[in-house]
Design an enzyme around this catalytic site. Structure first.
Site, PDB file in Angstrom:
ATOM      1  N   GLU A 150       1.035  -1.171   0.141  1.00 30.28           N
ATOM      2  CA  GLU A 150       0.003   0.052  -0.048  1.00 30.28           C
ATOM      3  C   GLU A 150       0.927   1.517  -0.018  1.00 30.28           C
ATOM      4  O   GLU A 150       1.755   1.510   0.962  1.00 30.28           O
ATOM      5  CB  GLU A 150      -0.855  -0.006   1.460  1.00 30.28           C
ATOM      6  N   ASP A 164      -5.787   2.289  -1.441  1.00 29.48           N
ATOM      7  CA  ASP A 164      -6.590   3.174  -0.722  1.00 29.48           C
ATOM      8  C   ASP A 164      -6.780   4.626  -1.405  1.00 29.48           C
ATOM      9  O   ASP A 164      -5.862   5.086  -1.690  1.00 29.48           O
ATOM     10  CB  ASP A 164      -5.688   3.660   0.565  1.00 29.48           C
ATOM     11  N   GLN A 189      -9.580   0.666   0.148  1.00 30.19           N
ATOM     12  CA  GLN A 189      -9.921   1.402   1.485  1.00 30.19           C
ATOM     13  C   GLN A 189     -10.324   2.943   1.007  1.00 30.19           C
ATOM     14  O   GLN A 189     -10.053   3.395  -0.272  1.00 30.19           O
ATOM     15  CB  GLN A 189      -8.852   1.402   2.417  1.00 30.19           C
ATOM     16  N   GLU A 245     -11.438   2.973   6.446  1.00 27.33           N
ATOM     17  CA  GLU A 245     -10.385   3.424   7.124  1.00 27.33           C
ATOM     18  C   GLU A 245     -10.500   4.953   7.120  1.00 27.33           C
ATOM     19  O   GLU A 245      -9.435   5.763   6.894  1.00 27.33           O
ATOM     20  CB  GLU A 245      -9.166   2.922   6.516  1.00 27.33           C
TER      21      GLU A 245
END
Length: 262
Positions: free
Chosen positions: A141, A176, A202, A238
């Site tokens: 990530e 993300d 995310q 998140e």
């Protein structure tokens, strides 16, 4: 239709950690993720998950000394033994939760440093091969430099290059959308380009990392895009609630478990 996983490290902080699982289930979630479970016995985490009941979407490998500012060991030369021991630690929690993917934090290092690059590539290979023996995927990530200055993996294209050059089918990109918006902008186009290697998604509002209910990025459009791409994985929530977890779940109403028609 997106499959949302509540992030128990950021959401439901009104409850003690092991009580957050039931709180998430009661709020309509089918799945959860979190950063690190290691302060709690693996058996207790497994029981809390089963008591939901919930599916475990993701958690992170041990990051080193978090309190001292460490954010992973994968790209840190000389930390190989501790990094590999951390994988063994994580596998105990894998057995109790049934999770299918783990995120490997890179650490604080110069992304242009050849020694850090070599350490990171070797960590990817070792982790992917070890996790692959257990049927697990390894997530990489990128994290934006505003939230985590000095983090080694801070660019989506660079992360994609590491995924591809690993030549291992269980190494995937953790996409993300919050970080993507802050690093690159144009989340939809970046998602389209990198989708073949995406293994987890995310979300959070780019303004304050709160509920995904604003226009930056446009989550209504991005959720529709995920559907059109055929994404069947989890979407991890998140984010930090503005004023309280339950009070901020208005955005989630269309996807709550009891509202679903599928």
């Amino acid at each position: 239709m997106p499959r949302f996983a509540a992030n128990l490290s950021m959401m439901f902080n009104e409850w003690e950690f092991l009580d957050r699982f039931k709180a998430a289930h009661d709020a309509g979630f089918d799945a959860v993720e979190f950063l690190f479970p290691y302060e709690h016995a693996a058996e207790k985490v497994g029981l809390a998950l089963a008591g939901g009941p919930l599916e475990q979407a993701l958690f992170n490998l041990p990051p080193g000394d978090w309190a001292a500012g460490e954010r992973g060991m994968a790209a840190i030369p000389g930390r190989e033994a501790e990094f590999r021991a951390g994988i063994d630690t994580a596998l105990a929690y894998v057995r109790e939760t049934g999770v299918k993917r783990l995120h490997m934090m890179a650490g604080m290092a110069d992304p242009e440093d050849p020694a850090a690059q070599k350490a990171y590539r070797e960590s990817i290979a070792y982790a992917a091969d070890t996790l692959g023996e257990h049927g697990l995927d390894l997530m990489l990530e990128p994290i934006n430099g505003k939230d985590m200055p000095g983090y080694f993996l801070n660019d989506f294209d660079r992360a994609a290059a590491y995924v591809r050059e690993s030549n291992r089918p269980n190494v995937k990109l953790q996409f993300d959308m919050y970080h993507c918006e802050l690093i690159h902008g144009g989340v939809g186009s970046k998602l389209e380009a990198l989708y073949p290697i995406v293994g987890h998604v995310q979300i959070a509002n780019a303004e304050g990392r709160h509920e995904p209910d604003g226009s930056k990025p446009d989550y209504a459009s991005l959720f529709a895009q995920l559907d059109s791409l055929g994404y069947e994985g989890f979407v991890g929530c998140e984010y930090r609630p503005r004023a309280g977890t339950l009070e901020g779940l208005g955005w989630f109403s269309p996807w709550k478990r009891h509202d679903r028609q599928d």
